[in-house]
Design a protein around this motif. Structure first.
Motif, mmCIF file in Angstrom:
data_model
loop_
_atom_site.group_PDB
_atom_site.id
_atom_site.type_symbol
_atom_site.label_atom_id
_atom_site.label_comp_id
_atom_site.label_asym_id
_atom_site.label_seq_id
_atom_site.Cartn_x
_atom_site.Cartn_y
_atom_site.Cartn_z
ATOM 1 N N HIS A 296 0.830 -1.202 0.000
ATOM 2 C CA HIS A 296 0.000 0.000 0.000
ATOM 3 C C HIS A 296 0.863 1.250 0.000
ATOM 4 C CE1 HIS A 296 0.217 2.084 3.927
ATOM 5 N NE2 HIS A 296 0.574 0.913 4.395
ATOM 6 N N CYS A 297 0.226 2.340 -0.433
ATOM 7 C CA CYS A 297 0.855 3.668 -0.372
ATOM 8 C C CYS A 297 -0.204 4.619 0.192
ATOM 9 C CB CYS A 297 1.368 4.086 -1.755
ATOM 10 S SG CYS A 297 0.078 4.162 -3.010
ATOM 11 N N ALA A 298 -0.213 5.858 -0.259
ATOM 12 C CA ALA A 298 -1.198 6.799 0.278
ATOM 13 C C ALA A 298 -2.558 6.653 -0.394
ATOM 14 C CB ALA A 298 -0.683 8.235 0.129
ATOM 15 N N SER A 299 -2.565 6.591 -1.726
ATOM 16 C CA SER A 299 -3.840 6.566 -2.458
ATOM 17 C C SER A 299 -3.972 5.411 -3.443
ATOM 18 C CB SER A 299 -4.021 7.877 -3.241
ATOM 19 O OG SER A 299 -3.913 8.976 -2.379
ATOM 20 N N GLY A 300 -2.985 4.562 -3.499
ATOM 21 C CA GLY A 300 -3.081 3.399 -4.378
ATOM 22 C C GLY A 300 -2.438 3.575 -5.744
ATOM 23 N N TRP A 301 -1.793 4.685 -5.971
ATOM 24 C CA TRP A 301 -1.135 4.899 -7.273
ATOM 25 C C TRP A 301 0.250 4.260 -7.278
ATOM 26 C CZ3 TRP A 301 -2.179 9.640 -10.696
ATOM 27 C CH2 TRP A 301 -3.538 9.949 -10.674
ATOM 28 N N ARG A 302 1.067 4.638 -6.313
ATOM 29 C CA ARG A 302 2.416 4.070 -6.254
ATOM 30 C C ARG A 302 2.356 2.554 -6.098
ATOM 31 N NH1 ARG A 302 4.859 7.927 -1.629
ATOM 32 N NH2 ARG A 302 2.639 7.982 -1.142
ATOM 33 N N SER A 303 1.417 2.102 -5.260
ATOM 34 C CA SER A 303 1.352 0.653 -5.027
ATOM 35 C C SER A 303 0.887 -0.087 -6.280
ATOM 36 C CB SER A 303 0.456 0.327 -3.835
ATOM 37 O OG SER A 303 -0.846 0.827 -4.007
HETATM 38 O O1 LIG Z 1 0.528 7.361 -2.760
HETATM 39 S S1 LIG Z 1 -0.155 7.854 -3.978
HETATM 40 O O2 LIG Z 1 -1.142 6.929 -4.459
HETATM 41 O O3 LIG Z 1 -0.808 9.169 -3.648
HETATM 42 S S2 LIG Z 1 1.111 8.195 -5.314
#
Ligand SMILES: O=S(=O)([O-])[S-]
Length: 136
Positions: A89-96
């Protein structure tokens, strides 16, 4: 100058999400405490300290993920040799999403928390707040 890229990060995330396992927040909350599940936090250490973290989560900075899961890498971490379900997981699911797509391409099975840590906390998931942040 406005640079034109071949693809946008939004397109990359969308393509990644279409081919990886996405876990909804309530399902991930239920998984918490399951000894067969390892939750991996890809956020920066400062985000973890500032925003708190999922109890028992393993911190793996996004920049090291490929190197930490590869047994042939000098940076390999034993935790990734375990026969567990890894949920990144990350903050919003983009990096992950991007990370898990890459790890899956390497042959490493992993899923991601679809909406990340922000939704986790909003939906009642438990959070550990590091001691240091409480005084700031
Ligand atoms: O963590 S993120 O999904 O905001 S890049």
């Amino acid at each position: 100058m406005t640079r034109t890229l071949k693809t946008s990060v939004a397109e990359m995330v969308e393509a990644a999400r279409a081919r990886i396992e996405e876990i909804e927040t309530p399902d991930a909350i239920e998984m918490l405490g399951d000894p067969e599940v390892v939750i991996v936090d890809l956020r920066d250490i400062r985000e973890r300290e500032r925003m708190g973290y999922i109890p028992g989560s393993f911190h793996c900075p996004r920049g090291m993920a490929e190197f930490w899961v590869d047994p042939d890498s000098p940076y390999f971490k034993d935790i990734f040799a375990k026969d567990k379900k890894f949920v990144f997981h990350c903050a919003s699911g983009w990096r992950s999403a991007l990370t898990v797509a890459t790890l899956n391409d390497m042959g490493f099975p992993a899923a991601h928390l679809k909406e990340g840590f922000g939704t986790w906390e909003k939906q009642g998931g438990p959070v550990v707040y590091p001691e240091t942040d409480r005084t700031k």
